[in-house]
Scaffold this motif. Structure first.
Motif, PDB file in Angstrom:
ATOM      1  N   MET A 161      46.060  43.086  51.761  1.00 57.42           N
ATOM      2  CA  MET A 161      45.607  42.298  52.906  1.00 57.42           C
ATOM      3  C   MET A 161      44.989  40.986  52.440  1.00 57.42           C
ATOM      4  SD  MET A 161      42.466  43.048  51.942  1.00 57.42           S
ATOM      5  CE  MET A 161      41.464  42.317  53.216  1.00 57.42           C
ATOM      6  N   GLY A 162      45.339  40.570  51.205  1.00 57.00           N
ATOM      7  CA  GLY A 162      44.777  39.338  50.645  1.00 57.00           C
ATOM      8  C   GLY A 162      45.135  38.098  51.439  1.00 57.00           C
ATOM      9  N   GLY A 163      46.302  38.085  52.089  1.00 50.67           N
ATOM     10  CA  GLY A 163      46.643  36.938  52.930  1.00 50.67           C
ATOM     11  C   GLY A 163      45.707  36.827  54.117  1.00 50.67           C
ATOM     12  N   ALA A 223      50.305  35.329  52.294  1.00 50.10           N
ATOM     13  CA  ALA A 223      50.605  36.745  52.116  1.00 50.10           C
ATOM     14  C   ALA A 223      50.728  37.094  50.638  1.00 50.10           C
ATOM     15  CB  ALA A 223      51.914  37.097  52.825  1.00 50.10           C
ATOM     16  N   THR A 224      50.269  38.281  50.300  1.00 48.83           N
ATOM     17  CA  THR A 224      50.585  38.877  49.000  1.00 48.83           C
ATOM     18  C   THR A 224      51.953  39.521  49.168  1.00 48.83           C
ATOM     19  OG1 THR A 224      49.383  40.852  49.723  1.00 48.83           O
ATOM     20  CG2 THR A 224      48.183  39.283  48.342  1.00 48.83           C
ATOM     21  N   TYR A 234      48.717  35.991  45.006  1.00 47.39           N
ATOM     22  CA  TYR A 234      48.427  37.251  44.313  1.00 47.39           C
ATOM     23  C   TYR A 234      47.133  37.868  44.826  1.00 47.39           C
ATOM     24  CZ  TYR A 234      48.164  40.579  40.403  1.00 47.39           C
ATOM     25  OH  TYR A 234      48.106  41.713  39.639  1.00 47.39           O
ATOM     26  N   GLY A 235      46.113  37.036  45.040  1.00 49.52           N
ATOM     27  CA  GLY A 235      44.872  37.524  45.627  1.00 49.52           C
ATOM     28  C   GLY A 235      43.998  38.336  44.706  1.00 49.52           C
ATOM     29  N   HIS A 236      44.236  38.236  43.396  1.00 47.54           N
ATOM     30  CA  HIS A 236      43.492  39.082  42.466  1.00 47.54           C
ATOM     31  C   HIS A 236      43.341  38.354  41.139  1.00 47.54           C
ATOM     32  CE1 HIS A 236      42.052  42.853  40.694  1.00 47.54           C
ATOM     33  NE2 HIS A 236      42.859  42.630  39.679  1.00 47.54           N
ATOM     34  N   GLN A 237      42.147  38.431  40.575  1.00 48.65           N
ATOM     35  CA  GLN A 237      41.871  37.893  39.244  1.00 48.65           C
ATOM     36  C   GLN A 237      41.934  39.053  38.255  1.00 48.65           C
ATOM     37  OE1 GLN A 237      41.326  34.650  38.479  1.00 48.65           O
ATOM     38  NE2 GLN A 237      41.047  35.091  36.314  1.00 48.65           N
ATOM     39  N   PRO A 238      42.967  39.111  37.395  1.00 49.29           N
ATOM     40  CA  PRO A 238      43.143  40.303  36.554  1.00 49.29           C
ATOM     41  C   PRO A 238      42.104  40.466  35.467  1.00 49.29           C
ATOM     42  CG  PRO A 238      44.818  38.652  36.071  1.00 49.29           C
ATOM     43  CD  PRO A 238      44.080  38.162  37.268  1.00 49.29           C
ATOM     44  N   ALA A 275      40.443  37.491  44.820  1.00 49.46           N
ATOM     45  CA  ALA A 275      40.332  36.041  44.628  1.00 49.46           C
ATOM     46  C   ALA A 275      41.133  35.322  45.702  1.00 49.46           C
ATOM     47  CB  ALA A 275      40.844  35.649  43.243  1.00 49.46           C
ATOM     48  N   GLY A 276      40.556  34.259  46.222  1.00 54.42           N
ATOM     49  CA  GLY A 276      41.289  33.398  47.134  1.00 54.42           C
ATOM     50  C   GLY A 276      42.195  32.465  46.363  1.00 54.42           C
ATOM     51  N   GLN A 277      43.352  32.162  46.927  1.00 53.83           N
ATOM     52  CA  GLN A 277      44.279  31.212  46.327  1.00 53.83           C
ATOM     53  C   GLN A 277      44.860  30.333  47.424  1.00 53.83           C
ATOM     54  OE1 GLN A 277      46.817  34.209  44.230  1.00 53.83           O
ATOM     55  NE2 GLN A 277      46.506  32.908  42.443  1.00 53.83           N
TER      56      GLN A 277
END
Length: 469
Positions: free
Chosen positions: A260-262, A344-345, A437-441, A452-454
């Motif tokens: 649901m990162g988008g 969207a992711t 991606y919405g994520h900081q690995p 993470a926001g992008q």
């Protein structure tokens, strides 16, 4: 456990006589800066071997054993080009005191470093029993629009918090609650269409994706602003994605709370816009669902009829994001907003092409694309434009339906997904789709591991010029 509401971002404080001088030093300016310091400071820095490497911290004591000043390195120009937010990355290395900033930065550099300082204050602590440790605080720097920086930081904090919250506590209903809380905060109006009402309101694809879960699917709709250009933001709100009957393997399912990162990103961007009081007519649409498995789950080979009337063959139930977005985009397009943005992711193909740090985007408008690329470089929010390549249109046409949600072959997956979404946007003159991606690995300066926001900061920088040319 802490309260359920998102944390307040760590922002600036008022001037105080006890604030400690904090110097930001470029490696190429180190000698000149050192020469300006008192002899005891120069001697101490020499003993530390301070070379102004990116994020390097030097604490200089005073004669009473307290702290006289602190210095943080920003590295060389080449190092600064490779690493964002040096200042924010060093925040955790400073004692929890209040600091007064001294610098020789351009206005753009100051904005970036001040934002990094604020972003570095975020921690996901919703499920921690212990109190958050005290952090270093910064006096509001002169000649900085602190309200703007605080709005961006708060929007990003909201995005991170929503993505980081596990699906057990962030299903469609909980995402709705966060959405309504955002609307209330900014005196916006909001409505919700849930469950079988989605069918009655002609949102069949959202219903089809979410009907297998006992957590009802829904469409969240927010409106704010009475005048100005019409801007609509659409965010994918798949609160957890099992893959449906095309079940994901366990390793691929582990991060699906971020699907649901988008939605989280457009909500963060909406906060920035509303907090700054833009003269726009803002609409935010979030299809909130859980892609689950049960006897009534959609099946591979099913053909669904979308809100727009286009038929879609479901060749993979794990390509569900474009389905829920299709109905939401069709609904948005019916009003012909001046600009429509979708986040969207969406595809693993985008990650293969760009990695986790760069968000590809697609746009139907060259001026919009150019402005986004310029803003991306300006605010260091990495984006890259990919083409809506017309020759690939046939790849999304299965033959027995108008559209295929998962073309075979695996080639150009991000592009074919964007072409699929573009079929549902006909009237709107300016449309952009972001495959984030919405994520900081792994942890980086001002960006802890996790949600993470992008793209939101680049959009926030570019939209005023696009909406008010």
């Amino acid at each position: 456990m802490t309260q359920d509401s998102p944390p307040s971002p760590m922002v600036f404080v008022a001037e105080t006589s006890t604030a400690i001088d904090l110097h930001l030093v470029n490696a190429e300016d180190l000698e000149a800066w050192t020469d300006m310091q008192p002899r005891r400071v120069r001697t101490w820095l020499e003993s530390l071997g301070f070379s102004a490497k990116p994020g390097e911290v030097a604490l200089v004591p005073d004669s009473d054993g307290g702290m006289a000043l602190a210095a943080i390195g920003r590295g060389t120009a080449k190092e600064r080009a490779r690493q964002r937010f040096c200042f924010g990355g060093a925040r955790a290395k400073l004692p929890a005191r209040t600091y007064r900033l001294h610098h020789m930065l351009t206005p753009e550099e100051l904005e970036e470093e001040a934002l990094g300082w604020c972003l570095a204050g975020y921690r996901f602590r919703r499920f921690r029993q212990t109190e958050a440790p005290a952090q270093a605080m910064l006096v509001a720097p002169a000649q900085l629009d602190t309200g703007r920086i605080e709005a961006i930081a708060a929007g990003e904090a909201l995005t991170r918090e929503l993505i980081n919250t596990p699906a057990s506590h962030m299903g469609p209903q909980e995402l709705e609650a966060a959405f309504l809380a955002l609307a209330t905060e900014h005196s916006a109006t909001a409505s919700v269409i849930a469950g079988d009402d989605l069918l009655h309101q002609n949102l069949p694809l959202i219903h089809a994706v979410g009907r297998a879960s006992d957590r009802s699917p829904r469409l969240l709709d927010m409106r704010w602003g009475k005048s100005g250009p019409r801007l609509t933001l659409v965010g994918k709100g798949v609160c957890f994605d099992t893959g449906g009957l095309n079940l994901k393997p366990g390793a691929s399912m582990g991060l699906m709370k971020k699907d649901m990162g988008g939605a989280a990103t457009v909500m963060g961007l909406a906060h920035m816009i509303m907090a700054q009081g833009w003269q726009v007519q803002l609409r935010v649409l979030v299809p909130a669902v859980e892609n689950s498995v049960s006897a009534n789950a959609m099946r591979p080979g099913d053909i669904l009829i979308s809100r727009k009337g286009l038929s879609v063959e479901v060749n993979n139930t794990d390509a569900e994001g474009r389905l829920v977005l299709a109905d939401a985009l069709a609904l948005a397009d019916e009003e012909t907003p001046d600009m429509l943005v979708c986040m969207a992711t969406l595809t693993g193909a985008a990650r293969v092409a760009m990695g986790p740090d760069i968000a590809p985007f697609f746009s139907t408008d060259p001026a919009m694309a150019a402005a986004l690329m310029q803003a991306s470089a300006q605010v260091r929010d990495p984006l890259w434009q990919l083409p809506l390549h017309p020759a690939y249109e046939s790849m999304i046409e299965p033959g027995i339906a108008d559209l295929d949600n998962a073309p075979s072959g695996g080639m150009a997956g991000a592009i074919t997904a964007a072409l699929f979404l573009n079929r549902f946007v006909e009237a709107t003159p300016r449309f952009a789709h972001f495959d984030i991606y919405g994520h900081q690995p792994s942890a980086a300066p001002a960006r802890p591991k996790g949600g993470a926001g992008q793209g939101a900061r680049a959009l926030f920088a570019a939209l005023p010029g696009l909406l008010h040319p």
